[in-house]
Design a protein around this motif. Structure first.
Motif, PDB file in Angstrom:
ATOM      1  N   PRO A   1     -41.615 -77.074  40.398  1.00 39.78           N
ATOM      2  CA  PRO A   1     -40.784 -77.680  41.414  1.00 39.78           C
ATOM      3  C   PRO A   1     -40.757 -79.359  40.782  1.00 39.78           C
ATOM      4  CG  PRO A   1     -41.882 -76.479  42.741  1.00 39.78           C
ATOM      5  CD  PRO A   1     -42.575 -76.171  41.207  1.00 39.78           C
ATOM      6  N   TRP A   2     -41.746 -79.688  40.103  1.00 40.33           N
ATOM      7  CA  TRP A   2     -41.860 -81.047  39.586  1.00 40.33           C
ATOM      8  C   TRP A   2     -40.839 -81.436  38.724  1.00 40.33           C
ATOM      9  CZ3 TRP A   2     -42.548 -83.773  35.069  1.00 40.33           C
ATOM     10  CH2 TRP A   2     -43.181 -85.021  35.229  1.00 40.33           C
ATOM     11  N   PHE A   3     -40.216 -80.494  37.939  1.00 37.23           N
ATOM     12  CA  PHE A   3     -38.842 -80.544  37.167  1.00 37.23           C
ATOM     13  C   PHE A   3     -37.827 -80.419  37.877  1.00 37.23           C
ATOM     14  CE2 PHE A   3     -42.214 -79.430  34.168  1.00 37.23           C
ATOM     15  CZ  PHE A   3     -42.160 -80.285  33.220  1.00 37.23           C
ATOM     16  N   THR A   4     -36.850 -81.429  38.253  1.00 36.85           N
ATOM     17  CA  THR A   4     -35.680 -81.146  38.714  1.00 36.85           C
ATOM     18  C   THR A   4     -34.545 -81.802  37.977  1.00 36.85           C
ATOM     19  OG1 THR A   4     -35.912 -83.211  40.363  1.00 36.85           O
ATOM     20  CG2 THR A   4     -36.587 -80.906  41.115  1.00 36.85           C
TER      21      THR A   4
ATOM     22  N   HIS B   1     -42.614 -86.556  12.697  1.00 42.19           N
ATOM     23  CA  HIS B   1     -43.816 -85.947  12.352  1.00 42.19           C
ATOM     24  C   HIS B   1     -43.844 -84.550  13.137  1.00 42.19           C
ATOM     25  CE1 HIS B   1     -44.928 -87.055  16.515  1.00 42.19           C
ATOM     26  NE2 HIS B   1     -44.583 -88.558  16.154  1.00 42.19           N
ATOM     27  N   HIS B   2     -44.860 -83.831  12.876  1.00 40.44           N
ATOM     28  CA  HIS B   2     -45.033 -82.647  13.731  1.00 40.44           C
ATOM     29  C   HIS B   2     -45.953 -82.833  14.911  1.00 40.44           C
ATOM     30  CE1 HIS B   2     -43.468 -80.228  10.233  1.00 40.44           C
ATOM     31  NE2 HIS B   2     -43.167 -79.477  11.225  1.00 40.44           N
ATOM     32  N   SER B   3     -45.872 -82.254  15.997  1.00 42.90           N
ATOM     33  CA  SER B   3     -46.882 -82.342  17.173  1.00 42.90           C
ATOM     34  C   SER B   3     -46.997 -80.950  17.864  1.00 42.90           C
ATOM     35  CB  SER B   3     -46.182 -83.405  18.255  1.00 42.90           C
ATOM     36  OG  SER B   3     -46.145 -84.821  17.485  1.00 42.90           O
ATOM     37  N   ILE B   4     -48.313 -80.905  18.086  1.00 47.33           N
ATOM     38  CA  ILE B   4     -48.560 -79.666  18.928  1.00 47.33           C
ATOM     39  C   ILE B   4     -48.193 -79.806  20.545  1.00 47.33           C
ATOM     40  CG2 ILE B   4     -50.382 -78.045  19.505  1.00 47.33           C
ATOM     41  CD1 ILE B   4     -52.020 -78.902  17.262  1.00 47.33           C
ATOM     42  N   MET B   5     -47.523 -78.960  21.112  1.00 48.75           N
ATOM     43  CA  MET B   5     -47.528 -79.046  22.610  1.00 48.75           C
ATOM     44  C   MET B   5     -47.848 -78.134  23.219  1.00 48.75           C
ATOM     45  SD  MET B   5     -43.765 -79.696  24.704  1.00 48.75           S
ATOM     46  CE  MET B   5     -43.782 -81.409  24.806  1.00 48.75           C
ATOM     47  N   VAL B   6     -48.655 -78.133  24.285  1.00 49.76           N
ATOM     48  CA  VAL B   6     -49.308 -76.783  25.094  1.00 49.76           C
ATOM     49  C   VAL B   6     -48.755 -76.739  26.409  1.00 49.76           C
ATOM     50  CG1 VAL B   6     -51.489 -75.813  25.820  1.00 49.76           C
ATOM     51  CG2 VAL B   6     -51.289 -76.765  23.594  1.00 49.76           C
ATOM     52  N   LEU B   7     -48.126 -75.879  26.963  1.00 52.35           N
ATOM     53  CA  LEU B   7     -47.610 -75.928  28.263  1.00 52.35           C
ATOM     54  C   LEU B   7     -48.012 -74.720  29.074  1.00 52.35           C
ATOM     55  CD1 LEU B   7     -43.774 -76.223  26.838  1.00 52.35           C
ATOM     56  CD2 LEU B   7     -45.427 -78.070  28.058  1.00 52.35           C
ATOM     57  N   GLU B   8     -48.288 -75.046  30.341  1.00 53.38           N
ATOM     58  CA  GLU B   8     -48.813 -73.894  31.222  1.00 53.38           C
ATOM     59  C   GLU B   8     -47.958 -72.988  31.697  1.00 53.38           C
ATOM     60  OE1 GLU B   8     -52.135 -75.142  33.937  1.00 53.38           O
ATOM     61  OE2 GLU B   8     -51.321 -77.180  33.685  1.00 53.38           O
TER      62      GLU B   8
ATOM     63  N   ALA C   1     -46.722 -73.891  40.555  1.00 48.40           N
ATOM     64  CA  ALA C   1     -46.555 -75.322  40.546  1.00 48.40           C
ATOM     65  C   ALA C   1     -46.788 -75.981  39.200  1.00 48.40           C
ATOM     66  CB  ALA C   1     -47.695 -75.866  41.525  1.00 48.40           C
ATOM     67  N   GLN C   2     -47.599 -75.345  38.624  1.00 57.51           N
ATOM     68  CA  GLN C   2     -47.744 -75.992  37.080  1.00 57.51           C
ATOM     69  C   GLN C   2     -47.114 -75.293  35.836  1.00 57.51           C
ATOM     70  OE1 GLN C   2     -49.748 -78.641  38.511  1.00 57.51           O
ATOM     71  NE2 GLN C   2     -50.391 -78.500  36.367  1.00 57.51           N
ATOM     72  N   SER C   3     -46.171 -74.515  36.127  1.00 55.22           N
ATOM     73  CA  SER C   3     -45.373 -73.887  35.249  1.00 55.22           C
ATOM     74  C   SER C   3     -44.454 -74.884  34.386  1.00 55.22           C
ATOM     75  CB  SER C   3     -44.288 -72.971  35.723  1.00 55.22           C
ATOM     76  OG  SER C   3     -43.406 -72.180  34.997  1.00 55.22           O
ATOM     77  N   ALA C   4     -44.722 -74.860  32.999  1.00 56.58           N
ATOM     78  CA  ALA C   4     -44.150 -75.512  31.969  1.00 56.58           C
ATOM     79  C   ALA C   4     -44.824 -77.099  31.879  1.00 56.58           C
ATOM     80  CB  ALA C   4     -42.444 -75.929  32.131  1.00 56.58           C
ATOM     81  N   MET C   5     -45.672 -77.256  32.886  1.00 50.09           N
ATOM     82  CA  MET C   5     -46.409 -78.665  32.847  1.00 50.09           C
ATOM     83  C   MET C   5     -47.111 -78.708  31.613  1.00 50.09           C
ATOM     84  SD  MET C   5     -45.271 -80.360  35.589  1.00 50.09           S
ATOM     85  CE  MET C   5     -46.632 -81.550  35.830  1.00 50.09           C
ATOM     86  N   ARG C   6     -47.538 -79.664  31.008  1.00 46.72           N
ATOM     87  CA  ARG C   6     -48.381 -79.864  29.832  1.00 46.72           C
ATOM     88  C   ARG C   6     -49.934 -79.469  30.475  1.00 46.72           C
ATOM     89  NH1 ARG C   6     -46.159 -84.985  26.148  1.00 46.72           N
ATOM     90  NH2 ARG C   6     -44.009 -84.788  26.871  1.00 46.72           N
ATOM     91  N   LEU C   7     -50.733 -78.922  29.733  1.00 46.25           N
ATOM     92  CA  LEU C   7     -51.849 -78.395  29.938  1.00 46.25           C
ATOM     93  C   LEU C   7     -52.615 -79.874  30.145  1.00 46.25           C
ATOM     94  CD1 LEU C   7     -53.965 -76.247  30.278  1.00 46.25           C
ATOM     95  CD2 LEU C   7     -54.371 -76.376  27.766  1.00 46.25           C
TER      96      LEU C   7
END
Length: 572
Positions: free
Chosen positions: A254-257, A338-345, A352-358
């Motif tokens: 829900p943090w993302f709207t 550049h390339h970057s590593i993204m880690v999402l919960e 509550a943490q869905s799609a948030m950065r770890l």
């Protein structure tokens, strides 16, 4: 029969009764020895070869080029199927319907085809091929992964395409009989997606829309509290999505709207928003709705055009995360910085943490600026930066390895720290590396890394060597750097773009390495003194389901002094 025995039956039957000391004393890793060059195969892309007994008890080698070719363990051809279109993405190999007949499932042009291995030959399985055409177009299928999504004992096949039309679909899921997968009880068509039906047309207001999956853009794993597996897809519109088996997109926190005035404050699902490099940009735009609308002229955004997603538990809490290596772009026209590593919960508990950065991954570990391609518009093709996720340091935490377009291999810890990087360019103006395979090559239970390289076609840089087989230790030090004995004259490039595959091909107890090339066929090497005691990431995307899932890493407190081989090899 469990999923692991479906994809690695030869290994289980050969070693499951034995125990390997942990750690074990052993001799140093020995140099790869060339056993055979198999010519006249055609062009390889990123479809890593297969070593599998196909239910016969004797390992076969399966090469996927434009043709599908099956050899015995010594490299003698048993059968060949001619495909008119290239096989870009690694093929799936499994007994997909539990009838004890093993299938090889390939994506070629706009079809997905399952071939059965019967009577020492390949034959098209009843119900196949399946089409990935949509909206009147038949784009190429460039991503393939498989899993038993609903735990009913049969394996579903997920495929992604380069479709760019808004009315078209990029993601298809097929049953073992080639029909579209449809979970029971739904009032809408689950697949393909996006299909502008059910949950797609106006979900959360704006609905879901995709654009082009150009390079191995699908992974599968469990990302919530239910027992079913989810499908992760990356798109050429700066978005990444997680689908339930029903085809419904997983809700983000829900943090993302939604910041748009038309849908202001509406909750978003994973596939409804662009991912930005800077977490502050995401907070301002999707959470507080403050500041100016972000734009790549001023902020970096994630570009997932050919970014294979993976699923892994990085922090050891028993919950999986989504791991992806993205191009990061800025400017107009868009320029990869550049390339970057993204880690999402994942979505656990109340989501509550869905799609948030770890936590710990707010700042994304990044590569250098890509190599200057000069006038090279298409060739050699850039490698999809597929992440290899394996515990290479025996610290009971996974490391993330990938080949960036700057000509380096990167190793990053589970806590987002760069551990090392290695230049693989061999002094060449343009060179890329394959996905990285991981196995113990001298029976000391300390893994080595196996990678191949490729570069300019002969007509661009005549006479220069670009194809190498490289063996590294777990610290990124080069143990062996072997020029492939023939470079080839294929106009796409020189060398080996697909991840090398490891297994005991000929039954002598040693591991072999199968290397597919652009134009010099398939090279088969053996590693004297090796064994199948620890195959952590032995082929592209980690296993023959090609799901991008990491191997199980036991907790430090529970590791016995003698670890059974089949435990070390377990697939999560």
């Amino acid at each position: 029969m469990n999923v692991f025995t479906k994809i690695f039956p030869g290994i289980i039957s050969a070693v499951s009764l034995f125990f390997i000391p942990f750690p074990a004393l052993s001799a140093p890793v020995q140099s790869p020895v060339l056993l055979k060059q198999i010519k006249w195969t055609g062009t390889s892309w990123f479809a890593s070869p297969i070593m599998h007994d196909l239910g016969t008890g004797e390992t076969k080698i399966i090469g996927t080029f434009y043709d599908i070719i099956v050899w015995d363990g010594d490299g003698n051809e048993l059968d060949r199927v001619d495909r008119s279109g290239r096989i870009y993405t690694p093929a799936v190999c499994a007994d997909i319907d539990g009838d004890s007949i093993f299938e090889i499932v390939v994506a070629s042009s706009s079809e997905v085809i399952a071939y059965e291995w019967k009577n020492n030959a390949l034959s098209v399985k009843s119900g196949w091929p399946a089409s990935t055409c949509s909206a009147g177009q038949c784009p190429e299928t460039r991503g393939l992964a498989a899993a038993d999504l609903d735990n009913d004992g049969t394996v579903e096949i997920a495929a992604t395409t380069t479709q760019t039309l808004k009315a078209g679909a990029q993601v298809f899921v097929f049953n073992a009989d080639g029909s579209l997968y449809q979970p029971a009880g739904l009032s809408f068509q689950a697949w393909p997606r996006y299909n502008q039906d059910g949950d797609d047309a106006d979900v959360n207001g704006p609905g879901n829309h995709g654009f082009g999956c150009y390079g191995l853009n699908v992974g599968i794993g469990n990302l919530d509290d239910d027992p079913e597996k989810e499908i992760v897809v990356t798109y050429d519109n700066h978005q990444i999505n997680v689908f339930q088996p029903t085809g419904v997109s997983m809700l983000a926190s829900p943090w993302f709207t939604n910041p748009s005035s038309d849908y202001l404050g509406n909750r978003l699902n994973w596939g409804q928003f662009i991912r930005w490099f800077d977490p502050q940009v995401e907070e301002d735009h999707y959470h507080t709705h403050t500041g100016t609308w972000p734009h790549p002229l001023y902020q970096k955004w994630m570009q997932w055009t050919a970014s294979p997603p993976s699923v892994a538990d990085l922090n050891g809490d028993g919950k999986n995360e989504v791991v992806g290596v993205s191009n990061v772009e800025m400017d107009e026209p868009y320029d990869t910085k550049h390339h970057s590593i993204m880690v999402l919960e994942g979505s656990y508990g109340n989501g509550a943490q869905s799609a948030m950065r770890l936590p710990g991954w707010e700042t994304l570990p990044s590569s250098g600026y890509p190599q200057d391609r000069g006038s090279r518009t298409w060739y050699p093709p850039r490698n999809p930066p597929a992440a290899t996720i394996a515990d290479i340091n025996n610290d009971h935490k996974p490391e993330i390895l990938y080949a960036a377009h700057d000509g380096y291999i990167y190793c990053t810890s589970a806590t987002a720290q760069q551990l090392w990087r290695l230049d693989i360019r061999h002094g060449r103006a343009m060179m890329h590396a394959s996905e990285i395979s991981v196995a113990d090559l001298n029976q000391d239970n300390i893994p080595e890394l196996i990678v191949t390289t490729y570069g300019d076609p002969e007509n661009i840089t005549p006479g220069l060597t670009h194809g190498y087989l490289m063996i590294l230790d777990n610290g990124g030090n080069i143990l062996f750097d072997i020029a492939l004995p023939q470079q080839g004259t294929d106009g796409n490039g020189k060398g080996a773009p697909a991840a090398p595959t490891l297994g005991d091909a000929n039954g002598d107890g040693n591991l072999e390495i199968a290397v597919q090339t652009f134009g010099a066929g398939l090279f088969l090497y053996t590693i004297p003194g090796s064994a199948a005691n620890q195959l952590l990431w032995p082929t592209a995307r980690g296993n023959y389901l090609r799901d991008g899932a990491a191997m199980t890493i036991p907790s430090k407190q529970k590791v016995p002094s003698m670890v059974p081989v089949n435990f070390l090899l377990l697939h999560k």
